[in-house]
Motif scaffolding. Structure first.
Motif, PDB file in Angstrom:
ATOM      1  N   MET A 258      -1.614  38.671 111.703  1.00 19.42           N
ATOM      2  CA  MET A 258      -0.825  38.320 111.140  1.00 19.42           C
ATOM      3  C   MET A 258      -0.671  36.612 110.846  1.00 19.42           C
ATOM      4  N   HIS A 259      -0.989  36.544 109.147  1.00 14.18           N
ATOM      5  CA  HIS A 259      -1.104  35.421 108.982  1.00 14.18           C
ATOM      6  C   HIS A 259      -0.248  34.402 108.201  1.00 14.18           C
ATOM      7  N   GLY A 260       0.436  33.283 108.674  1.00 14.25           N
ATOM      8  CA  GLY A 260       0.392  31.969 107.913  1.00 14.25           C
ATOM      9  C   GLY A 260       0.592  31.300 106.921  1.00 14.25           C
ATOM     10  N   PHE A 261       0.760  31.236 105.996  1.00 14.71           N
ATOM     11  CA  PHE A 261       0.798  29.846 105.359  1.00 14.71           C
ATOM     12  C   PHE A 261       1.626  29.598 104.366  1.00 14.71           C
ATOM     13  N   SER A 262       1.995  27.891 105.336  1.00 17.84           N
ATOM     14  CA  SER A 262       2.918  27.117 104.020  1.00 17.84           C
ATOM     15  C   SER A 262       2.143  26.586 103.126  1.00 17.84           C
ATOM     16  N   GLY A 263       2.694  27.110 101.699  1.00 13.71           N
ATOM     17  CA  GLY A 263       2.857  26.283 100.260  1.00 13.71           C
ATOM     18  C   GLY A 263       3.304  25.420 100.230  1.00 13.71           C
ATOM     19  N   LYS A 264       2.527  24.231  99.816  1.00 10.81           N
ATOM     20  CA  LYS A 264       3.012  22.737  98.844  1.00 10.81           C
ATOM     21  C   LYS A 264       2.929  23.054  98.026  1.00 10.81           C
ATOM     22  N   THR A 265       4.176  22.801  97.313  1.00 12.67           N
ATOM     23  CA  THR A 265       5.170  23.312  96.172  1.00 12.67           C
ATOM     24  C   THR A 265       5.813  21.613  95.301  1.00 12.67           C
ATOM     25  N   ASN A 266       5.776  21.987  94.698  1.00 11.41           N
ATOM     26  CA  ASN A 266       6.137  20.733  93.756  1.00 11.41           C
ATOM     27  C   ASN A 266       7.737  21.072  93.950  1.00 11.41           C
ATOM     28  N   THR A 267       7.988  21.173  94.641  1.00 16.95           N
ATOM     29  CA  THR A 267       9.768  21.427  95.272  1.00 16.95           C
ATOM     30  C   THR A 267      10.332  20.921  96.160  1.00 16.95           C
ATOM     31  N   GLN A 268      11.653  20.574  96.407  1.00 12.22           N
ATOM     32  CA  GLN A 268      12.537  19.951  97.720  1.00 12.22           C
ATOM     33  C   GLN A 268      11.543  20.643  98.529  1.00 12.22           C
ATOM     34  N   SER A 269      11.421  19.967  99.775  1.00  9.58           N
ATOM     35  CA  SER A 269      10.532  20.224 101.172  1.00  9.58           C
ATOM     36  C   SER A 269      11.889  20.976 101.395  1.00  9.58           C
ATOM     37  N   ASN A 270      11.265  22.397 101.792  1.00 15.68           N
ATOM     38  CA  ASN A 270      12.277  23.262 102.442  1.00 15.68           C
ATOM     39  C   ASN A 270      11.977  23.247 103.956  1.00 15.68           C
ATOM     40  N   THR A 271      13.503  23.675 105.102  1.00  9.75           N
ATOM     41  CA  THR A 271      13.593  22.698 105.800  1.00  9.75           C
ATOM     42  C   THR A 271      14.473  23.879 106.745  1.00  9.75           C
ATOM     43  N   ALA A 272      15.190  23.818 107.632  1.00 12.73           N
ATOM     44  CA  ALA A 272      16.160  24.542 108.879  1.00 12.73           C
ATOM     45  C   ALA A 272      17.048  25.257 108.280  1.00 12.73           C
ATOM     46  N   PHE A 273      17.157  26.523 108.677  1.00 10.59           N
ATOM     47  CA  PHE A 273      18.469  27.873 107.783  1.00 10.59           C
ATOM     48  C   PHE A 273      18.488  28.207 108.763  1.00 10.59           C
ATOM     49  N   ARG A 274      19.986  28.610 109.663  1.00  7.27           N
ATOM     50  CA  ARG A 274      19.350  29.255 110.385  1.00  7.27           C
ATOM     51  C   ARG A 274      19.496  30.641 110.625  1.00  7.27           C
ATOM     52  N   GLY A 275      18.733  30.884 111.354  1.00 11.53           N
ATOM     53  CA  GLY A 275      17.182  31.746 112.044  1.00 11.53           C
ATOM     54  C   GLY A 275      16.236  31.156 111.929  1.00 11.53           C
ATOM     55  N   PHE A 276      15.508  30.129 111.469  1.00  4.71           N
ATOM     56  CA  PHE A 276      15.337  29.733 111.239  1.00  4.71           C
ATOM     57  C   PHE A 276      13.170  30.008 111.407  1.00  4.71           C
ATOM     58  N   GLY A 277      13.420  30.463 110.096  1.00  5.72           N
ATOM     59  CA  GLY A 277      11.819  32.169 109.800  1.00  5.72           C
ATOM     60  C   GLY A 277      12.068  33.600 110.458  1.00  5.72           C
ATOM     61  N   GLY A 278      12.648  33.528 111.605  1.00  7.66           N
ATOM     62  CA  GLY A 278      12.959  34.775 111.864  1.00  7.66           C
ATOM     63  C   GLY A 278      13.180  35.502 111.155  1.00  7.66           C
ATOM     64  N   PRO A 279      14.904  35.385 110.420  1.00 11.53           N
ATOM     65  CA  PRO A 279      15.156  36.717 109.259  1.00 11.53           C
ATOM     66  C   PRO A 279      13.874  36.948 108.909  1.00 11.53           C
ATOM     67  N   GLN A 280      13.278  35.406 107.938  1.00  9.23           N
ATOM     68  CA  GLN A 280      11.674  36.429 107.424  1.00  9.23           C
ATOM     69  C   GLN A 280      10.650  36.669 107.548  1.00  9.23           C
ATOM     70  N   GLY A 281       9.987  36.679 109.096  1.00  8.44           N
ATOM     71  CA  GLY A 281       9.515  37.547 109.702  1.00  8.44           C
ATOM     72  C   GLY A 281       9.720  38.953 110.238  1.00  8.44           C
ATOM     73  N   ALA A 282      11.226  38.997 110.367  1.00  5.21           N
ATOM     74  CA  ALA A 282      11.765  40.313 111.033  1.00  5.21           C
ATOM     75  C   ALA A 282      11.777  41.216 109.554  1.00  5.21           C
ATOM     76  N   ILE A 283      12.410  40.866 108.280  1.00  7.21           N
ATOM     77  CA  ILE A 283      12.845  41.151 107.606  1.00  7.21           C
ATOM     78  C   ILE A 283      11.136  42.129 107.534  1.00  7.21           C
ATOM     79  N   ALA A 284      10.360  42.058 107.281  1.00  2.00           N
ATOM     80  CA  ALA A 284       9.080  42.380 106.987  1.00  2.00           C
ATOM     81  C   ALA A 284       8.889  43.728 107.823  1.00  2.00           C
ATOM     82  N   ILE A 285       8.854  43.837 108.547  1.00  2.00           N
ATOM     83  CA  ILE A 285       8.502  44.371 109.784  1.00  2.00           C
ATOM     84  C   ILE A 285       9.515  45.843 109.115  1.00  2.00           C
ATOM     85  N   GLU A 286      10.487  44.603 109.130  1.00  2.57           N
ATOM     86  CA  GLU A 286      12.168  46.719 108.011  1.00  2.57           C
ATOM     87  C   GLU A 286      12.124  46.476 106.841  1.00  2.57           C
TER      88      GLU A 286
END
Length: 807
Positions: A371-399
């Motif tokens: 697994m390779h994780g890259f946190s892209g720097k973009t000219n948008t609002q700085s994203n932050t914590a949200f209920r699940g804190f990355g867990g949902p984004q990781g798990a939905i990929a294998i599903e």
């Protein structure tokens, strides 16, 4: 002809009536009544401790506090450009506007112009580099809020900016190798060639990409801080925040003061969901800087549109994956690249990506994985914590991968998921080398599949689709495994204070914050149970950095685990002192003294709790105590990405059935069945409410809540309820069965309960994959639908068009 949708699905009033009639909970009122009679105060369904205040409109939030004489109001001047260099700011015309008292810039920050939570890369006010459209450049302080807002709205007229092309998507940032934190790699190999060798040797392979959008927290109470200067350089900040101690330190640094100069207080929030963990810092700092500069109270309350434009949200993710699998659908090797839209600064993007990588496995054993994780720097609002804190984004990929594997093999996706489940004595080590010792996913899924009639309903869905060319049904059962603890070890600690007054009433203060989730209710229940008194004797006060110091954020679903244990520790010390005192008067062993139902049993006598407390006071026994708790057994090697980052796992599963109109892309959730693991629940009613709320919120993330930035200007175009669509009451399914899984936590958590805040947000994966199942039916389940999330009607229609073209 197509079968018509039932009228109850079209008429809101009837739909709500069906919802009430068909909703089922696992709450045994008779059993709870027996436990209550026996003296238990936990495991009992109680209303939220502030529910009566909420419905009466008497629950006070920051904006409800009476304003002190001389209070000023603040508004922010925002950048109209997404990327560039601030050449100059002609602020004198704004200073001359009616009611304006001051206009502050980065040069007016007494201390450090930074509100970054981990990496110090996030200026409070623009320091010359324009990073995103909506970035605060200056602060206007005026006599009224309306005057401040009108003046701040002139920002576009007074700022001279040399614009540069913005980077807006995670793919663009990845192509430029532009990241807010270094890339992360989590690899497990059981052979010399690693994941790629396992994929190459596998009988079958699947390769693809996938997009999952972000999500706005949409808390009902927006970001707000009210700063009141005190004597001797003191500053009292009332702040709607999940992390008062972090706000204390950020404000102290901004004012160039010590932490003891700053008091941060929060009685309750009107929602947080992670959006008030770190991002409340900017507003607390600006209000405090203005209050310090002018020596007057200053309130900063964001307008909803500005809240959207200034603050970050759940990270969107883009995935590039390849897997190899056998004839049963078992994954033999997997490699995945995850790229998130981090925004202009690091914020919490590093820990979010860590948790995403640690949840890619979800409930499945993956022998060879890279697994390779890259946190892209973009000219948008700085994203932050949200209920699940990355867990949902990781798990939905294998599903998504397993759903594709099942379609390629022509198998039921549930059969493929079961083939990959973690074992209980083998195939039970995660890619980060934590052994799964509490696995209940097999029996939980078996119970849900049987109780929901999954197999029969799947056959009925297929029969319906065979005779319905336009309307298509879909069904999916998706499990979850979610790790509980903070990624960072030292955050897993909490403190509490418990005071017993000489009339027998009890006051509790702890380091957690109440944002509607019922934390104070559960902590009060824990203290009442420990001291053997009625719930009504216990009162929980506002979170305050002058009472409990160095607190952790109320996040990562640890609020009740940490603060409940700390409060229990404090209450237990008081109980033991009371027992020793009363045993000294009436004989017997202190360990034999029983506290229950507002009474104390000692050496054959029964005394009122109040009388025991009064006697202890006369005997000069300490009737207050501090408590502390640190989660045991945690370890994490950040470089190797190995260890035991989680104290335990929470499990759950959901079955969802949907109906999709293939001509328009419109859809409806017909029924949802949920079985979720909360161990021995502290408060079943509160926990069921949390599961329901998480399900609907997660469904919104995956179906209707679409964030859109203008591809040239970088402006967030979905910045209001008119353009950003959260679920409403009418989106709840007419049949919604929510039950709590019978069990106990294998670890020594507070009364063997389990966290319930974040894990159930993964349950509505079943909605997304049910929609995918319905779209797949258009092509006879021979084509893997290219459905992105959120699965808006436009996305569904695009996927249907692609399936038809490929069929």
């Amino acid at each position: 002809m197509n079968k018509p949708i039932a009228p109850s699905l079209l008429q809101p009033d009837e739909a709500f009536a069906d919802y009430l009639k068909n909703t089922a909970y696992r709450i045994d009122e008779n059993a709870e009544a027996a436990r209550l009679k026996a003296g238990a105060r936990v495991g009992i369904s109680r209303p939220h401790e502030s529910a009566h205040l909420h419905v009466a409109g008497e629950a006070t939030y920051i904006d409800d506090l009476p304003e002190l004489a001389g209070t000023l109001h603040c508004a922010l001047g925002l950048s109209p450009v997404a990327h560039g260099t601030l050449r100059s700011a002609e602020l004198d015309p704004i200073r001359a506007l009616p009611g304006v008292v001051a206009v502050l810039t980065a040069a007016d920050v007494p201390g450090t112009n930074d509100c970054g939570s981990i990496v110090h890369d996030d200026p409070i006010l623009c320091d010359g580099e324009i990073r995103y459209l909506g970035q605060p450049v200056f602060a206007v302080i005026a006599e009224t809020r309306d005057q401040a807002r009108r003046a701040a709205a002139k920002a576009k007229d007074v700022l001279q900016i040399d614009a540069l092309p913005p980077v807006l998507t995670p793919q663009d940032a990845h192509a430029k190798q532009q990241y807010v934190v270094p890339p992360m790699h989590l690899v497990r190999s059981t052979n010399d060639g690693g994941a790629q060798a396992a994929i190459a040797k596998a009988p079958h392979r699947l390769k693809g990409t996938f997009d999952v959008g972000g999500q706005e927290q949409f808390y009902l109470e927006g970001q707000i801080s009210y700063a009141v200067p005190k004597e001797n350089d003191g500053m009292h900040v009332f702040c709607s925040t999940q992390h008062p101690s972090e706000m204390q330190h950020l404000v102290a640094h901004a004012l160039k003061l010590h932490a003891h100069h700053v008091q941060v207080e929060c009685r309750r929030m009107g929602g947080g969901f992670g959006g008030k963990e770190s991002q409340s810092g900017l507003f607390a700092c600006v209000a405090a800087i203005a209050a310090k500069r002018l020596n007057r109270p200053v309130k900063l309350r964001l307008d909803r549109d500005d809240d959207f434009m200034v603050t970050g949200r759940r990270h969107c993710f883009w995935y590039d994956y390849e897997v190899g699998f056998d004839d049963e659908g078992r994954i033999l090797g997997a490699e995945i690249t995850m790229v998130s839209r981090a925004g202009h600064s690091a914020d919490l993007s590093g820990p979010v990506m860590t948790r995403a990588l640690c949840h890619f496995d979800n409930a499945y054993w993956l022998p060879d994985v890279a697994m390779h994780g890259f946190s892209g720097k973009t000219n948008t609002q700085s994203n932050t914590a949200f209920r699940g804190f990355g867990g949902p984004q990781g798990a939905i990929a294998i599903e998504n991968i397993l759903d594709g594997v099942a379609r390629q093999l022509g198998r039921d996706p549930l059969a493929v998921r079961r083939a990959n489940f973690y074992g209980t004595t083998e195939r039970n080590v995660t890619p980060y080398l934590q052994t799964v010792t509490d696995n209940v996913i097999h029996e939980l899924v078996d119970q849900l599949a049987a109780g929901s009639g999954y197999s029969a309903r799947r056959a009925a869905v297929a029969a319906f689709n065979d005779t319905s060319p336009v309307l298509k049904r879909g069904i999916a059962l998706v499990p979850l495994k979610f790790g509980i603890s903070f990624n960072v070890k030292h955050f897993n600690q909490a403190g509490a204070l418990v005071h017993v007054y000489n009339d027998g009433s009890i006051l509790v203060n702890h380091g957690g914050t109440e944002m509607g989730q019922g934390l104070n209710t559960k902590v009060a229940q824990v203290v009442a149970h420990e001291l053997g008194v009625s719930f009504e004797k216990v009162r929980v006060t506002a979170t305050d950095t002058q009472k409990v110091a160095n607190t952790s954020a109320t996040a990562a679903s640890t609020g009740a685990d940490l603060n409940g244990k700390a409060a229990q520790d404090a209450a237990r010390q008081i109980r033991e002192r009371l027992a020793a005192c009363i045993a000294g008067h009436h004989g017997g062993e202190p360990s034999a003294v029983v506290f229950a139902n507002d009474q104390v049993q000692v050496n054959g006598r029964t005394l009122p709790f109040d009388a025991v407390v009064a006697q202890a006071y006369l005997d000069r026994v300490q009737l207050w105590s501090d408590g502390f708790y640190a989660t045991p057994g945690l370890s994490w090697d950040r470089e190797k990405m190995q260890g035991r980052p989680f104290y335990y796992f929470a499990y759950g599963a959901a079955v969802s059935e949907v109906l999709v109109d293939t001509l328009t892309g419109e859809w409806k959730l017909l029924r949802a069945d949920v079985l979720h693991d909360v161990g021995r629940s502290l408060n079943p009613a509160v926990d069921v409410g949390q599961v329901e709320g998480a399900f609907i919120q997660g469904m919104g993330w995956l179906t209707t809540e679409e964030l859109v930035w203008h591809p040239q200007t970088g402006k967030l175009t979905t910045h209001a309820p008119s353009t950003y669509k959260i679920p409403t009451a009418n989106d709840c399914p007419p049949v919604f069965n929510v039950r709590l899984f019978e069990g106990r936590n294998a670890e020594d958590s507070i009364h063997r309960s389990k966290a319930v805040g974040e894990p159930p947000l993964l349950l509505p994966f079943s909605v997304f994959f049910a929609i995918r199942d319905a779209v797949s039916a258009v092509g006879g389940h021979r084509i893997d639908p290219p459905l992105r999330a959120p699965a808006t009607s436009e996305a569904i229609l695009a996927a249907i068009t692609a399936v038809k073209a490929a069929a």
